[in-house]
Design a protein around this motif. Structure first.
Motif, PDB file in Angstrom:
ATOM      1  N   THR A   1      41.042  28.527  62.632  1.00  9.38           N
ATOM      2  CA  THR A   1      40.867  29.932  62.274  1.00  9.38           C
ATOM      3  C   THR A   1      41.725  30.813  63.171  1.00  9.38           C
ATOM      4  O   THR A   1      42.057  30.448  64.300  1.00  9.38           O
TER       5      THR A   1
ATOM      6  N   ASN B   1      44.195  30.143  57.385  1.00 10.33           N
ATOM      7  CA  ASN B   1      42.817  30.273  57.848  1.00 10.33           C
ATOM      8  C   ASN B   1      41.874  29.416  57.010  1.00 10.33           C
ATOM      9  O   ASN B   1      41.462  29.808  55.931  1.00 10.33           O
TER      10      ASN B   1
ATOM     11  N   THR C   1      38.690  28.881  56.950  1.00 12.27           N
ATOM     12  CA  THR C   1      37.500  29.432  57.587  1.00 12.27           C
ATOM     13  C   THR C   1      36.219  28.832  57.043  1.00 12.27           C
ATOM     14  O   THR C   1      36.153  28.342  55.920  1.00 12.27           O
TER      15      THR C   1
END
Length: 234
Positions: free
Chosen positions: A140, A178, A180
């Motif tokens: 991230t 990312n 996430t």
């Protein structure tokens, strides 16, 4: 970008928790100081490589899309000189909070934003984390907005900015990189498959049993900073 802040701590979309600075803090002085809790407030113990939840690495950069700048704070390697900080997780491995102390680069010297040769202005402390949560690996990127606006004095310790500069990633590239979680690991019960790490139960009014729980967007934090600044001038 939304922030999750509890008792003054900023929770990143990863395992790291920022103790300081706060979003939009005006920075200066001799060094950039950053305090990162790497223990999940004590929920994450020193781990071996077989643990289901653990850090792999944290790297840090000082970035500005407005100024097209990207300076290395820590890239995870040991520097030959003191141009940047060594591996973040090894600064003081016996403590829960890693204290990053990075010497401002030469192009950031000055007062306010005066001068055409300055690189001072709005920046992000860009926190890149690679870690394992419930047995799955993640990467991230979290940008903490700050302002390089307070006085930074000249010093022989300062490194030429060109030696620390990197290509600046575009926002779309950052978003694409990312991978996430579905929520903040230490706060949101639905993050990953294990909600048991969340010790605080939240209610609709934003309170948790761990203290004040605040979520805000970049715009809201900016308005808050302007309001506080105005009150201080009264």
């Amino acid at each position: 970008m939304a922030f999750t802040t509890i008792n003054g701590q900023v929770y990143t979309p990863g395992l790291a928790i920022v103790d300081s600075p706060q979003p939009y803090t005006p920075l200066g002085g001799d060094t950039l100081q950053l305090a990162i809790d790497v223990s999940g407030n004590g929920q994450l113990s020193s781990s071996s490589s077989s643990d289901a939840t653990q850090f792999h690495a944290i790297t840090l950069f000082l970035t500005s899309h407005e100024l097209s700048k990207n300076f290395t704070i820590s890239n995870g390697t040991e520097p030959n000189n003191k141009a940047y900080v060594g591996p973040v997780l090894e600064i003081n491995p016996s403590t829960n909070v890693q204290q990053v102390d990075w010497v401002w680069s030469a192009c950031l010297v000055g007062d306010d934003r005066s001068g055409s040769d300055t690189a001072r202005g709005p920046y992000n402390i860009s926190i890149h984390q690679s870690f394992k949560w419930d047995g799955k690996d993640y990467h991230t990127i979290f940008d903490l907005p700050v302002n390089v606006s307070n006085s930074i004095p000249k010093s022989d310790r300062r490194i030429d900015c060109g030696l620390l500069e990197n290509d600046l990633l575009k926002p779309a590239e950052i978003a694409a990189s990312n991978d996430t979680l579905s929520g903040q690991p230490w706060v949101d019960a639905d993050a990953g498959t294990n909600g048991g790490h969340n010790n605080g139960s939240s209610s609709g009014d934003g309170e948790t049993n761990n203290g004040v729980h605040v979520r805000g967007t970049l715009k809201q934090w900016g308005l808050f900073a302007m309001l506080v600044g105005g009150l201080l001038l009264v």
